[in-house]
Design an enzyme around this catalytic site. Structure first.
Site, PDB file in Angstrom:
ATOM      1  N   PHE A 923      34.918  27.722-136.287  1.00 32.53           N
ATOM      2  CA  PHE A 923      34.091  28.349-137.303  1.00 32.53           C
ATOM      3  C   PHE A 923      34.339  29.847-137.415  1.00 32.53           C
ATOM      4  O   PHE A 923      33.894  30.456-138.373  1.00 32.53           O
ATOM      5  CB  PHE A 923      32.613  28.107-136.998  1.00 32.53           C
ATOM      6  CG  PHE A 923      32.254  26.654-137.002  1.00 32.53           C
ATOM      7  CD1 PHE A 923      32.601  25.851-138.070  1.00 32.53           C
ATOM      8  CD2 PHE A 923      31.577  26.096-135.938  1.00 32.53           C
ATOM      9  CE1 PHE A 923      32.270  24.514-138.085  1.00 32.53           C
ATOM     10  CE2 PHE A 923      31.244  24.760-135.942  1.00 32.53           C
ATOM     11  CZ  PHE A 923      31.588  23.958-137.019  1.00 32.53           C
ATOM     12  N   VAL A 926      34.740  35.524-132.379  1.00 31.29           N
ATOM     13  CA  VAL A 926      33.540  36.075-131.745  1.00 31.29           C
ATOM     14  C   VAL A 926      33.906  37.381-131.049  1.00 31.29           C
ATOM     15  O   VAL A 926      34.888  37.439-130.299  1.00 31.29           O
ATOM     16  CB  VAL A 926      32.931  35.086-130.732  1.00 31.29           C
ATOM     17  CG1 VAL A 926      31.653  35.662-130.144  1.00 31.29           C
ATOM     18  CG2 VAL A 926      32.662  33.741-131.396  1.00 31.29           C
ATOM     19  N   ASP A1038      29.020  19.171-133.942  1.00 29.25           N
ATOM     20  CA  ASP A1038      30.184  19.625-133.176  1.00 29.25           C
ATOM     21  C   ASP A1038      29.781  19.948-131.739  1.00 29.25           C
ATOM     22  O   ASP A1038      30.107  21.006-131.202  1.00 29.25           O
ATOM     23  CB  ASP A1038      30.815  20.849-133.848  1.00 29.25           C
ATOM     24  CG  ASP A1038      32.222  21.127-133.336  1.00 29.25           C
ATOM     25  OD1 ASP A1038      32.826  20.215-132.747  1.00 29.25           O
ATOM     26  OD2 ASP A1038      32.716  22.252-133.518  1.00 29.25           O
TER      27      ASP A1038
END
EC number: 2.7.11.1
Length: 1214
Positions: A923, A926, A1038
């Site tokens: 996604f 980070v 997920d």
């Protein structure tokens, strides 16, 4: 010296035995042998459709008959013996439960051949009485099952050949006579490791040993005992591990054929010892997990090879070797499906003197085919597809190989005018031409068939061919397949092509073809199986002649401008599996006779003008679709998730030879912002008699009620009846749709309540009943409360999660949709809102003008700062047109962060530099950010965002930001800047469970059992909160160890919840693995329905629990080959080897070992293949609670279970 009396007695006995064995057996009466054969016929032959045994009658042949020696299939020894020596009933179509007793009682029977019949049953009764004269036994290609008894053929001391292949035998074994020379047990269901080991240990005299296409697992035994073997085939089993070091090096000198393809063998073979391969002529190691940075150089010792196959290992890499030049006998070389790079060596062309087949497809080869390959005068098959080849080598090199019969060059970068003319001139024997997915242009030559009279397949999809389809293609009398899809062709389909006598596949979708479809289908034969001419500009009606094509499997006429009604006679097409007539201008009634098509699994009639009622007979084929593969063709399914923007549930395409990126440009995809693309090679495989799996009748004018008979379609996965004029209630029988994944009944006039039984549909992941007149509470069980409120909109009588609670009065009186009073009140409210909005807009305009003047002077300075941001990280920014990006506020959910801006995030991450990057995933990336007040946060920068879905993004963030739980990673804020989306999370000191468990170098802490137990329960608690206590309930989608983060106290925090659903709305072309989760964690049912459910989350959690118990990764080729952690664990449990599952560091304390087994049991329950048998997360927590009752620790600290929610403080949650 005289022998002692006992010894003399023994010697005399042995002499007598030998004499008896060698002496002819006493003759038995002809009548007794005939009686034995007739007894076999009565017991075993229930059906003899061709009368093959009609001669088996006593007295046949006259008074002096030599029956049974005169009977068909029976042979006798010559006089004076005259007894039955052979029974050969092969290929006679006999059927029945096989009983061999009577045949095995024939004392002189040497050869028994029952191959190619339909005998079934097991061989438990087959125990011949000594003496047994059998030399050859062949019962292959029948339907035998069960296990082989130890007594099977045991007394047969002269047995040389046994063939039991192509049956359904499951295991067992029998002792080999020392005389045995050939054993074929291939294509059964044998999985008995004992039988495998016994076969290798007892094969001293066996020359031919074939155990291929079974279910044997474990390691491959050594060949030491098989000293006489010449042919060994163990291909297509489930064996794994490394190859035995001496498999080839110490192989018997006579070994000429070795096939281990299609297993899970792994390991580096770059230095493998091939010292014993001097006599090998066939070596097949394809489709395993073998690795090497080059083709093993040890192969140079195998110079007599005629066939070398190493395809499909994927880990073989490096340049293609040149040492193969010395293989003067090589006739077939297959290195496809690996990672070979670079150019094709010129030297390879020098071995072409005798080579017949060359397959280098699906690698990463570049350049062109060297000119030296023009010497390949024997080459018949050349497959270079799926590489990156370019240049004009087709015209300059390939066209000079006159012997060529099959040419496959698809999925390369070949450009220019299509080379058909030069190929036709230079390669007159060509039968197959596949040039799909290149960049060829030009027209199709009109006189192709006169130059290529043997042409069977012409495959040119996904190019840029233009012009018309030449009628002269109808002169290719042998043409079976034509694929011209995804080109720029115009004009009509020539009648001559439709009349081809052998045509099987006619595929021309996605062109600009027009006119009417010729009404001469199957007028010159009924071979046509695939007719896919969708997404053209065809007009007129569906030709009536289509119903003559009784072998049709796939018919797609969608996306044209066809008019009229569906012609009668479709019910006669008993092989029809897929019928797509959607997106046309068809009218009339939905044909009831389609329910008579017993193979029909996919029916799409959406977006037409059909009227009348839905015929109940459509469900008539439920339970009649036979088992097996319905369609083996490659397909792509475009799943529509854009609601009213794009009509229908999705589109199925024939997908052979099409690049996915080209399909992404197709109007049906890029005009639908939430379309997903899935690809595969089979449409469906039923294990039992099935039913339709896809039924879309949406966007028509259908009226009446929904037939309850549709509830009989137990395999139905997609049912879309939306956007019609249906009335009545939702049938209670829909609770029987146990496989349903998407159910759309929206935009109709349905009334009544939602049947409570729909809550028991475990696969249901897409449900829409909006814009109806439904009333009553939304059932609280199952998946129904996990859908957004929009799926229930405009049903003013509905209540309950995710809508307001029942008893809560809606703002305008709660009247049903369409009520006159309700409409008046809505109009009045709309006027008031409109006036207020007008005033507000005027005020905002004045304020905005003032602010623009104040900020105009500083805009250039701010923009310059943005352009100077560091670009050393992996992040990229799309800020063009964004005004004042630095002053954009971060929307926050925590008071200390209320004044956070984008500028603060830039400063805290040094412009999102690589130094602050701490992770990346499906996604986004980070970053670790230290704010001015000293606090540390984690910032996720989303990827795959296209700038669409602002409203969805904001709504989802506002929902996720309000979710607080001690086992969830809280979202602290979010920021939208240009096309970028940033999420601010609480920072977790110890990172992810994935790193801590599997990356010892980066792990900040070592986890003992008490820590792992705490993590298992904490992550389960967080997931249970999402499933049962959030409103609306949330499916994670997920769940995996990298989404379980560990805080300062090693408490588990589940992260990325809600992200899959968000990305599902934002990204237009995610892969299947991204949508459904991560490979190794994806539940098996996803590959049937492509739908996510709470039970899917439970399965993924079970995998995480296995990671904690075993310390192993979900997917690890070095550990499991092509298998995975779940499959390996299930195999260990099945073999009573559960103790091998646990991480050795956890088994030091014997007192805690029993607890490991209890946690393993919970994991296995979560991993049940059947979703309805998996526990809910509340039930998982209850099991943990039960395990803790006798424990001193209290890691569940106060957890309690209410009827439907989780509460950690003793009070019932909302």
């Amino acid at each position: 010296m005289a022998a002692s009396p006992p010894f003399m007695a023994a010697a005399a006995f042995l002499t007598l035995v030998v004499v008896l064995f060698r002496a002819p057996a006493p003759a038995i009466a002809v009548g007794e042998e005939a009686a034995a054969l007739l007894a076999f016929r009565r017991a075993s032959v229930a059906d003899d459709p061709d009368g093959a045994l009609a001669s088996w009658v006593l007295g046949a042949g006259g008074a002096n008959s030599t029956a049974p020696c005169s009977w068909d299939g029976v042979s006798c020894a010559p006089p004076p013996d005259g007894r039955v020596a052979a029974v050969d009933l092969s290929g006679m179509s006999l059927a029945g439960e096989l009983r061999l007793d009577a045949l095995l009682a024939l004392p002189a029977l040497q050869r028994l051949n029952l191959r190619g019949n339909a005998f079934y049953g097991n061989l438990s009764h087959a125990a011949p009485s000594p003496p047994c004269a059998l030399v050859e036994v062949d019962i292959s290609s029948n339907a035998l099952n069960g296990t082989l008894p130890p007594s099977f053929l045991a007394p047969c001391g002269v047995l040389r050949s046994v063939n039991l292949s192509r049956n359904g035998l499951a295991g067992g074994g029998f002792p080999f006579a020392p005389s045995l020379r050939s054993l074929d047990l291939s294509r059964n269901r044998l999985a008995d490791a004992g039988l495998l080991n016994y076969s290798f240990a007892g094969c001293h005299g066996v020359g031919y040993l074939n155990l291929s296409a079974n279910l044997f697992a474990g390691r491959l035994p050594e060949l030491a005992a098989c000293s006489a073997v010449t042919t060994l085939d163990v291909s297509w089993n489930h064996m794994s591990g490394g190859l035995p070091p001496g498999l080839v090096a110490t192989a018997p000198a006579n070994l000429t054929y070795l096939n281990i393809a299609g297993n899970n063998f792994t390991g580096d073979v770059s230095g493998y010892d091939f010292g014993g391969c001097a006599n090998l002529t066939v070596l097949d190691w394809s489709y395993n997990g073998l690795s090497s940075t080059r083709l093993p150089p040890g192969l140079i010792n195998c110079r007599r090879l005629e066939t070398l196959e190493m395809s499909g290992n994927k880990l073989l890499s490096g340049a293609l070797p040149t040492f193969l030049v010395g293989f003067s006998s090589l006739r077939r070389l297959a290195l496809a499906g690996n990672e070979f790079t670079g150019a094709i060596p010129v030297e390879l062309g020098q071995l072409c003197g005798r080579i017949v087949e060359l397959d280098l497809s699906s690698n990463r080869l570049v350049g062109a085919l060297p000119a030296s390959f023009a010497k390949c005068k024997s080459l018949e098959v050349l497959d270079l597809g799926g590489n990156q080849l370019a240049g004009d080598f087709v015209a300059s090199v390939v066209s000079t190989i006159a012997s060529l019969r099959e040419l496959r060059l698809s999925f390369n970068n070949i450009t220019g005018v299509n080379p058909l003319p030069v190929l036709a001139a230079g390669c007159p024997l060509l039968e197959v031409i596949d040039l799909g997915s290149n960049e060829l242009d030009g027209e199709i030559m009109p006189d192709l068939c006169s130059s290529l009279p043997s042409l069977r397949k012409l495959l040119l999809p996904n190019n840029y061919l233009n012009g018309t389809v030449p009628p002269s293609l109808g002169d290719c009398a042998n043409l079976e397949s034509i694929d011209l899809s995804f080109n720029l062709l115009v004009g009509k389909i020539p009648t001559e092509i439709i009349r081809l006598p052998k045509i099987v596949d006619l595929v021309m979708w996605a062109n600009g073809l027009s006119g009417e479809i010729p009404d001469v289908l199957c007028s010159n034969g009924t071979t046509l199986e695939t007719l896919v001419i969708s997404y053209n500009n065809f007009t007129g009606s569906i030709p009536r002649s289509i119903t003559k094509c009784v072998n049709l499997i796939w018919v797609s006429l969608s996306g044209n401008r066809l008019t009229g009604s569906v012609p009668g006679g479709f019910g006669k097409l008993q092989k029809l599996a897929i019928l797509q007539l959607n997106k046309n201008l068809l009218s009339g009634h939905v044909p009831a006779e389609l329910g008579s098509c017993n193979n029909l699994i996919w029916l799409d009639l959406n977006s037409n003008s059909f009227t009348g009622t839905i015929p109940p007979q459509l469900a008539g084929q439920a339970g009649l679709v036979p088992g097996g593969i319905v369609s083996g063709k490659q397909f792509a399914f475009l799943r529509n998730e854009a609601g009213n923007i794009c009509p229908g549930a999705g589109v199925l395409f024939e997908f052979f030879g099409i690049r996915p990126e080209r399909l992404a440009e197709f109007p049906a995809v890029h005009l639908c912002p939430s379309t997903r693309i899935y690809t595969g090679t089979t449409v469906y495989t039923f294990t039992n008699n099935g039913s339709m799996i896809f039924l879309d009748l949406s966007y028509n004018g259908l009226t009446g009620t929904i037939p309850g008979s549709l509830g009989n379609m137990m395999y139905l996965q997609v049912l879309n009846l939306g956007h019609n004029e249906l009335n009545g209630t939702i049938p209670d029988a829909f609770q029987n749709l146990k496989s349903i994944g998407a159910l759309d009944l929206s935009n109709n006039q349905l009334s009544g309540g939602i049947p409570p039984g729909l809550g028991g549909l475990n696969f249901l992941a897409d449900f829409d009943v909006s814009n109806n007149n439904l009333t009553g509470p939304i059932p609280s069980s199952g998946q129904l409360t996990t859908f957004p409120p929009s799926r229930y909109d405009n049903n003013n009588g509905l209540c309950g999660i995710p809508l307001p609670p029942c008893g809560h009065n809606p703002p305008w009186g709660g009247r049903p949709r369409g009520s006159p009073d309700g409409k008046r009140k809505v109009i009045g409210a709309s006027i008031l809102v409109g006036v207020a909005l007008s005033v507000l807009i005027l005020l905002l305009l004045l304020v905005t003008l003032c602010k623009l003047r104040m900020n105009q002077k500083t805009e250039e300075v701010r923009t310059g700062y943005v352009e100077s941001l560091p670009t050393s990280g992996t992040s990229s920014w799309k800020l063009s047109g964004v005004r004042e990006p630095l002053s954009i506020n971060v929307a926050t959910f925590e008071k200390p962060l209320r004044k956070l801006t984008f500028a603060h995030l830039l400063e805290a991450t040094n412009g999102f530099s690589a130094e602050t990057l701490i992770g990346s995933g499906g996604f986004g990336e980070v970053y670790k950010a230290k704010l001015k007040d000293g606090s540390v946060v984690a910032i996720k920068k989303l990827i795959h965002f296209t700038g669409q879905g602002d409203r969805e993004f904001t709504a989802e963030m506002e929902t996720i930001g309000k979710i607080k739980h001690r086992n969830l990673v809280p979202l602290l804020g979010y920021c939208k800047i240009g096309d970028e989306r940033l999420l601010v999370y609480e920072y977790m000191k110890h990172g992810s469970l994935d790193v801590v468990l599997h990356d010892k170098a980066k792990a900040s802490v070592k986890l003992d059992w008490s820590a792992r137990k705490k993590i298992a329960i904490g992550s389960a608690r967080g997931l249970a909160f999402l499933h049962h206590s959030c409103i609306p309930h949330i499916i994670h989608r997920d769940m995996k160890s990298s989404n379980v983060l560990l805080d300062n106290n090693l408490d588990a925090r589940v992260s990325d919840f809600g992200m899959a659903r968000l990305m599902n709305a934002l990204d237009t072309h995610l892969s299947v693995s991204t949508l459904a989760g991560t490979p190794g964690y994806v539940p098996p049912e996803y590959y049937q329905s492509f739908r996510c459910t709470t039970k899917g989350d439970v399965y993924s959690y079970g995998v995480v629990l296995l990671e904690l118990l075993s310390g192993k990764k979900p997917i690890d080729p070095t550990e499991f080959g092509d298998n995975n952690l779940v499959g390996w664990v299930k195999q260990m449990v099945k073999e009573n080897r559960s103790s091998e599952i646990f991480d050795p560091t956890l088994t030091d304390r014997k007192s805690g070992e029993a607890e490991l087994y209890q946690y393993l049991k919970i994991a296995c329950e979560c991993l049940d293949d059947r979703p309805n048998r998996r526990p809910t997360m509340i039930q998982v927590m209850a099991m943990f609670k039960e395990l803790q009752l006798d424990s001193d620790s209290d890691i569940l600290d106060g957890f309690s279970i209410n009827s439907s929610t989780i509460d950690e403080s003793g009070e019932k949650s909302m």
